[in-house]
Design an enzyme around this catalytic site. Structure first.
Site, mmCIF file in Angstrom:
data_model
loop_
_atom_site.group_PDB
_atom_site.id
_atom_site.type_symbol
_atom_site.label_atom_id
_atom_site.label_comp_id
_atom_site.label_asym_id
_atom_site.label_seq_id
_atom_site.Cartn_x
_atom_site.Cartn_y
_atom_site.Cartn_z
ATOM 1 N N LYS A 95 -21.808 16.879 -22.601
ATOM 2 C CA LYS A 95 -21.168 16.259 -21.435
ATOM 3 C C LYS A 95 -22.115 16.385 -20.246
ATOM 4 O O LYS A 95 -22.578 17.482 -19.923
ATOM 5 C CB LYS A 95 -19.846 16.955 -21.124
ATOM 6 C CG LYS A 95 -19.176 16.419 -19.850
ATOM 7 C CD LYS A 95 -17.759 16.926 -19.709
ATOM 8 C CE LYS A 95 -17.620 18.202 -18.925
ATOM 9 N NZ LYS A 95 -17.710 18.057 -17.461
ATOM 10 N N ASP A 104 -19.291 12.197 -17.602
ATOM 11 C CA ASP A 104 -18.047 12.578 -16.919
ATOM 12 C C ASP A 104 -18.187 12.323 -15.413
ATOM 13 O O ASP A 104 -18.485 13.231 -14.654
ATOM 14 C CB ASP A 104 -17.808 14.072 -17.223
ATOM 15 C CG ASP A 104 -16.596 14.652 -16.537
ATOM 16 O OD1 ASP A 104 -15.729 13.894 -16.090
ATOM 17 O OD2 ASP A 104 -16.512 15.899 -16.464
ATOM 18 N N LYS A 143 -15.736 10.309 -13.675
ATOM 19 C CA LYS A 143 -14.367 10.136 -13.137
ATOM 20 C C LYS A 143 -14.267 9.041 -12.083
ATOM 21 O O LYS A 143 -13.925 9.306 -10.923
ATOM 22 C CB LYS A 143 -13.857 11.456 -12.550
ATOM 23 C CG LYS A 143 -13.815 12.619 -13.534
ATOM 24 C CD LYS A 143 -13.149 13.837 -12.907
ATOM 25 C CE LYS A 143 -13.042 15.018 -13.848
ATOM 26 N NZ LYS A 143 -14.325 15.656 -14.187
ATOM 27 N N ASP A 188 -11.880 3.561 -7.963
ATOM 28 C CA ASP A 188 -12.193 2.647 -6.856
ATOM 29 C C ASP A 188 -11.431 1.348 -7.122
ATOM 30 O O ASP A 188 -10.618 1.282 -8.046
ATOM 31 C CB ASP A 188 -13.728 2.427 -6.790
ATOM 32 C CG ASP A 188 -14.209 2.112 -5.374
ATOM 33 O OD1 ASP A 188 -13.532 1.310 -4.681
ATOM 34 O OD2 ASP A 188 -15.244 2.647 -4.958
ATOM 35 N N THR A 227 -6.316 19.447 -13.316
ATOM 36 C CA THR A 227 -5.612 20.721 -13.505
ATOM 37 C C THR A 227 -5.678 21.581 -12.242
ATOM 38 O O THR A 227 -4.931 22.539 -12.106
ATOM 39 C CB THR A 227 -6.181 21.504 -14.709
ATOM 40 O OG1 THR A 227 -7.598 21.441 -14.640
ATOM 41 C CG2 THR A 227 -5.714 20.923 -16.013
ATOM 42 N N ARG A 271 -19.293 27.391 -20.319
ATOM 43 C CA ARG A 271 -19.883 28.729 -20.258
ATOM 44 C C ARG A 271 -19.837 29.561 -21.536
ATOM 45 O O ARG A 271 -20.786 30.311 -21.787
ATOM 46 C CB ARG A 271 -19.288 29.481 -19.068
ATOM 47 C CG ARG A 271 -19.832 28.923 -17.751
ATOM 48 C CD ARG A 271 -18.947 29.230 -16.591
ATOM 49 N NE ARG A 271 -17.658 28.538 -16.680
ATOM 50 C CZ ARG A 271 -16.697 28.655 -15.787
ATOM 51 N NH1 ARG A 271 -16.854 29.429 -14.750
ATOM 52 N NH2 ARG A 271 -15.574 27.980 -15.936
HETATM 53 O O1 C5P Z 1 -17.475 26.550 -18.484
HETATM 54 P P1 C5P Z 1 -16.180 25.946 -18.923
HETATM 55 O O2 C5P Z 1 -15.956 26.019 -20.417
HETATM 56 O O3 C5P Z 1 -14.987 26.429 -18.127
HETATM 57 O O4 C5P Z 1 -16.391 24.390 -18.597
HETATM 58 C C1 C5P Z 1 -15.374 23.446 -18.779
HETATM 59 C C2 C5P Z 1 -15.861 22.078 -18.387
HETATM 60 O O5 C5P Z 1 -14.753 21.190 -18.408
HETATM 61 C C3 C5P Z 1 -16.458 21.976 -16.987
HETATM 62 O O6 C5P Z 1 -17.465 20.965 -17.012
HETATM 63 C C4 C5P Z 1 -15.288 21.550 -16.144
HETATM 64 O O7 C5P Z 1 -15.663 20.827 -15.003
HETATM 65 C C5 C5P Z 1 -14.523 20.653 -17.117
HETATM 66 N N1 C5P Z 1 -13.087 20.508 -16.834
HETATM 67 C C6 C5P Z 1 -12.221 21.587 -16.792
HETATM 68 N N2 C5P Z 1 -10.894 21.392 -16.533
HETATM 69 C C7 C5P Z 1 -10.426 20.159 -16.318
HETATM 70 C C8 C5P Z 1 -11.276 19.056 -16.368
HETATM 71 C C9 C5P Z 1 -12.626 19.270 -16.633
HETATM 72 O O8 C5P Z 1 -12.635 22.720 -16.992
HETATM 73 N N3 C5P Z 1 -9.148 19.984 -16.126
#
Ligand code: C5P
Length: 235
Positions: free
Chosen positions: A34, A61, A63, A66, A121, A213
């Site tokens: 992503k 990604d 998003k 517009d 979220t 992460r």
């Molecule tokens: O590091 P981590 O596993 O928390 O990363 C989750 C990824 O998913 C990040 O790129 C974050 O921006 C994205 N994301 C999220 N929750 C959402 C939408 C997208 O964690 N509701």
């Protein structure tokens, strides 16, 4: 693009040097990745082309949200980048989502998968009511936006893994759920609150999990990715 359960690595890096050094750790393996706003705004479309040329599938990604005409034209540009999946905000309404599909569809009729963000979220029910003046319960708003996305011809939604089963029940098994908020059972939760393991995400019915992460910050990212694939995809 055909729906297939897969692990998507969130490459939340701010430079080409960092992301390339990270991908080099995977040897011949080419995970689905992503690319988000941070990396895209730092490096531009060239980074998408370069990662694609290495043989990775890409979820871009950005998003979009517009007026329909602007989204349609922007989606046509993203489609030419040959990404595999991209997204927009369902709050742009079905007119915007339909225009997005039109823009995304290539002359040969193919197009990347298009996924909708329902309510972020990070948006609480309280703020949604107070600031956006939306009175329905947030779960209902999420499901209603998912239905709008489906009616507009989109392929699925980004949602919490805990909502994936409900989305499938409401919009059908073929409607794709892309779910972040995944952590290993023995891992750090970090700033995510409602998390689930790759195995549990599979049981609930997520189609794609987006993992950042737990893989990007692991001592051995390739091993962490392989563990994720094993738990979620079973291979
Ligand atoms: O590091 P981590 O596993 O928390 O990363 C989750 C990824 O998913 C990040 O790129 C974050 O921006 C994205 N994301 C999220 N929750 C959402 C939408 C997208 O964690 N509701």
């Amino acid at each position: 693009m055909e729906k297939k359960r897969d692990v998507i690595i969130a490459c939340d890096f701010s430079s080409k040097a960092e992301v390339m050094a990270f991908l080099d750790k995977f040897g011949e393996t080419r995970p689905f990745v992503k690319i988000g706003m941070e990396l895209y705004y730092a490096e531009g479309p060239a980074i998408v082309k370069e990662i694609k040329e290495r043989g990775h599938k890409i979820f871009l990604d950005l998003k979009l949200h517009d007026i329909p005409n602007t989204v349609k034209k922007s989606m046509a540009v993203l489609s030419r980048l040959d990404v595999d999946m991209t997204n927009l905000h369902a709050a742009g309404t079905s007119a915007m989502m339909e225009a997005a599909i039109e823009g995304l569809t290539r002359p040969d009729g193919t197009r990347p998968m298009l996924i909708a963000v329902t309510q972020l979220t990070s948006t609480s029910e309280e703020r949604m009511k107070k600031e956006l003046l939306i009175d329905a319960p947030i779960d209902e708003v999420v499901m209603s936006y998912a239905e709008n996305a489906k009616k507009a011809g989109l392929d699925g939604v980004v949602c919490s893994p805990l909502e994936a089963g409900k989305v499938h029940a409401r919009c059908g098994e073929g409607f794709v759920t892309v779910t972040p908020g995944v952590r290993f059972a023995d891992g750090d939760i970090g700033d995510q609150s409602r998390v689930t393991t790759p195995e549990k995400a599979r049981e609930i019915g997520s189609d794609y999990i987006v993992v950042g992460r737990p893989i990007t910050a692991a001592d051995d990212p390739k091993a962490a990715y392989e563990r994720c694939m094993k738990e979620f995809v079973g291979q």
